[in-house]
Design a protein around this motif. Structure first.
Motif, PDB file in Angstrom:
ATOM      1  N   LEU A 120      60.390   4.791  26.064  1.00 25.13           N
ATOM      2  CA  LEU A 120      59.546   5.971  26.306  1.00 25.13           C
ATOM      3  C   LEU A 120      58.788   5.864  27.626  1.00 25.13           C
ATOM      4  O   LEU A 120      58.275   6.869  28.129  1.00 25.13           O
ATOM      5  N   ASP A 121      58.721   4.654  28.193  1.00 29.47           N
ATOM      6  CA  ASP A 121      57.949   4.461  29.413  1.00 29.47           C
ATOM      7  C   ASP A 121      58.578   5.130  30.632  1.00 29.47           C
ATOM      8  O   ASP A 121      57.939   5.212  31.687  1.00 29.47           O
ATOM      9  N   LEU A 122      59.817   5.608  30.516  1.00 26.14           N
ATOM     10  CA  LEU A 122      60.394   6.369  31.626  1.00 26.14           C
ATOM     11  C   LEU A 122      59.567   7.610  31.925  1.00 26.14           C
ATOM     12  O   LEU A 122      59.621   8.145  33.030  1.00 26.14           O
ATOM     13  N   ALA A 123      58.785   8.059  30.956  1.00 29.39           N
ATOM     14  CA  ALA A 123      57.890   9.199  31.188  1.00 29.39           C
ATOM     15  C   ALA A 123      56.837   8.885  32.240  1.00 29.39           C
ATOM     16  O   ALA A 123      56.239   9.804  32.815  1.00 29.39           O
ATOM     17  N   PRO A 129      51.133  14.269  34.753  1.00 26.95           N
ATOM     18  CA  PRO A 129      50.062  13.354  35.185  1.00 26.95           C
ATOM     19  C   PRO A 129      49.324  12.690  34.027  1.00 26.95           C
ATOM     20  O   PRO A 129      48.891  11.543  34.153  1.00 26.95           O
ATOM     21  N   MET A 130      49.176  13.393  32.892  1.00 30.36           N
ATOM     22  CA  MET A 130      48.465  12.811  31.762  1.00 30.36           C
ATOM     23  C   MET A 130      49.096  11.500  31.302  1.00 30.36           C
ATOM     24  O   MET A 130      48.391  10.578  30.885  1.00 30.36           O
ATOM     25  N   VAL A 131      50.426  11.403  31.378  1.00 29.32           N
ATOM     26  CA  VAL A 131      51.115  10.177  30.946  1.00 29.32           C
ATOM     27  C   VAL A 131      50.698   9.005  31.811  1.00 29.32           C
ATOM     28  O   VAL A 131      50.439   7.901  31.319  1.00 29.32           O
ATOM     29  N   ARG A 132      50.615   9.229  33.112  1.00 29.42           N
ATOM     30  CA  ARG A 132      50.227   8.147  34.026  1.00 29.42           C
ATOM     31  C   ARG A 132      48.737   7.817  33.892  1.00 29.42           C
ATOM     32  O   ARG A 132      48.348   6.651  34.031  1.00 29.42           O
ATOM     33  N   ARG A 133      47.908   8.824  33.626  1.00 30.42           N
ATOM     34  CA  ARG A 133      46.484   8.540  33.374  1.00 30.42           C
ATOM     35  C   ARG A 133      46.334   7.669  32.133  1.00 30.42           C
ATOM     36  O   ARG A 133      45.536   6.723  32.127  1.00 30.42           O
ATOM     37  N   GLU A 279      45.429  11.915  39.199  1.00 30.99           N
ATOM     38  CA  GLU A 279      46.876  11.686  39.261  1.00 30.99           C
ATOM     39  C   GLU A 279      47.147  10.324  39.874  1.00 30.99           C
ATOM     40  O   GLU A 279      46.429   9.884  40.782  1.00 30.99           O
ATOM     41  N   VAL A 280      48.139   9.646  39.337  1.00 24.92           N
ATOM     42  CA  VAL A 280      48.662   8.425  39.940  1.00 24.92           C
ATOM     43  C   VAL A 280      50.014   8.792  40.534  1.00 24.92           C
ATOM     44  O   VAL A 280      50.966   9.068  39.796  1.00 24.92           O
ATOM     45  N   ALA A 281      50.086   8.845  41.852  1.00 21.48           N
ATOM     46  CA  ALA A 281      51.330   9.231  42.522  1.00 21.48           C
ATOM     47  C   ALA A 281      52.187   7.985  42.737  1.00 21.48           C
ATOM     48  O   ALA A 281      51.711   6.978  43.261  1.00 21.48           O
ATOM     49  N   LEU A 282      53.440   8.064  42.312  1.00 24.48           N
ATOM     50  CA  LEU A 282      54.389   6.960  42.466  1.00 24.48           C
ATOM     51  C   LEU A 282      55.384   7.322  43.559  1.00 24.48           C
ATOM     52  O   LEU A 282      56.011   8.390  43.501  1.00 24.48           O
ATOM     53  N   GLN A 283      55.529   6.435  44.529  1.00 29.37           N
ATOM     54  CA  GLN A 283      56.450   6.677  45.636  1.00 29.37           C
ATOM     55  C   GLN A 283      57.455   5.544  45.740  1.00 29.37           C
ATOM     56  O   GLN A 283      57.118   4.373  45.528  1.00 29.37           O
ATOM     57  N   LEU A 284      58.680   5.902  46.057  1.00 27.47           N
ATOM     58  CA  LEU A 284      59.741   4.924  46.294  1.00 27.47           C
ATOM     59  C   LEU A 284      60.250   5.132  47.707  1.00 27.47           C
ATOM     60  O   LEU A 284      60.749   6.220  48.044  1.00 27.47           O
TER      61      LEU A 284
END
Length: 388
Positions: A120-123, A129-133, A279-284
């Protein structure tokens, strides 16, 4: 290293009763899908964090047809520290320690630390944004148990203030409403700034660890970035201002922005400023991860985030957390399975669920305790796995 030595369940999820005596540092829970493997790991997660990554409703945690259920755990090799959590379908929880009820369930935090890996962590990459918070909140809770109380108090204030806005929606501001909102804004600014600071501090410490894990898992091909985008416009604070002075600056900024948004919030009926909008923004490689990364790259990023969490919790607490691997091997290619299992090593107690024992490579499972899960007419049943 605090570790789980025994787990007992009653009327929890699919279990009428269950008892697991932990005899090894590695426990592999094997069974078909739907048998109840994940429920064992979820029970440990609840004891450690008071939260489940699978649900926010306690009603979902209690066996069907039952009014209540409970989880008990014994911590340490001597098992002298006994903690428990009792759940009621009608609402309300009761924490226990050494046969004594606790006045606050948050007093259980810190007894046992864990980090949970789940499909489920692929979310974390693909979700809202709530998932990352929520993920970041779980990390901060592991580092600072007092954070749970701050979150609870802020959430209560936010609900009350939003209810007030909806009740007066469309109306013009008057003296009475202004005084009420001023009082709420003061309290929300004080708490909100403390949440902002703790989230930012944790993310700044997670970022270099996650970057290193991403490089390792991608063969030095990928750069992962974690960016904190607060729901309040906050001025940068220098290292020398991270104490009370910087906090006062952020509290003032939050209070001013709440006041500026007041008329708009009366129209929309909700609060538009504060940590609930973080928000926690994830960048690759400098691009938005959710749009740029392939499915394989996204799984790798989740693994890097989780291993960074493990490392940070260990650094800050001085204790290696219990690892809960909920059927994650099926999500990884063989090379990354090997990297994960080697990274875990022997320093962490680990509970791993899987549908097929052969997914656990021989050297890793050699000293593991293997448990079978099956269903009968009363629910899920645990038993030692013979021939493992």
């Amino acid at each position: 290293m605090p570790s789980l030595s025994r787990l007992e369940l009653q009327h929890f999820r699919s279990y009428r009763t269950a008892a697991l005596q932990v005899k090894a540092n590695r426990v592999i829970v094997v069974g078909p899908n739907g048998a109840g493997k994940s429920n064992i790991l979820e029970a440990v997660e609840l004891l450690a964090s008071l939260r489940s990554h699978r649900t926010t409703s306690d009603g979902d945690l209690i066996q069907l047809g039952q009014a209540c259920g409970w989880i008990h755990g014994w911590i340490g090799t001597d098992g002298l520290d006994h903690i428990g959590l009792h759940l009621h379908r009608g609402g309300g929880r009761q924490g226990w320690r050494n046969q004594q009820p606790l006045s606050r369930q948050v007093d259980l935090l810190g007894s046992l630390r864990c980090v949970c890996f789940s499909s489920l962590d692929l979310a974390l990459i693909r979700g809202e944004p709530m998932v990352r918070r929520q993920w970041l909140d779980r990390v901060v809770l592991q580092l600072e148990p007092v954070y749970g109380e701050l979150l609870s108090r802020y959430g209560k204030l936010l609900r009350q203030r939003s209810s007030l806005l909806r009740h007066h929606g469309g109306k013009s501001l008057n003296h009475h409403l202004t005084v009420l909102l001023d009082a709420y804004d003061q309290q929300m600014a004080n708490l909100g700034a403390r949440l902002h600071r703790r989230r930012q501090r944790a993310l700044l410490r997670l970022n270099p660890l996650a970057q290193q894990w991403q490089r390792t898992l991608s063969g030095e091909q990928e750069i992962l970035g974690l960016l904190y985008r607060p729901g309040t416009e906050l001025l940068p604070i220098s290292d020398g201002d991270q104490g009370n002075q910087g906090l006062v600056v952020w509290q003032g900024a939050l209070r001013q922005q709440l006041a500026r948004q007041r008329k708009v919030e009366l129209q929309v009926g909700c609060c538009r400023v504060g940590p609930q909008r973080d928000e926690v923004a994830l960048q690759l490689n400098g691009q938005a991860a959710r749009r740029y990364g392939s499915a394989g790259q996204q799984r790798c990023m989740v693994l890097a985030l989780k291993m960074a969490e493990v490392e940070l919790v260990t650094q800050v607490s001085g204790e290696a957390p219990v690892l809960l691997l909920d059927d994650v091997l099926a999500e990884l290619d063989p090379d990354r399975q090997l990297l994960l299992l080697e990274a875990i090593g022997q320093q962490h107690q680990c509970l791993l669920s899987t549908t097929h024992l052969e997914r656990c490579i021989g050297p890793w499972r050699r000293d593991a305790q293997c448990i079978s899960v099956r269903q009968d007419e009363e629910g899920s049943v645990l038993s030692p796995l013979s021939g493992a």
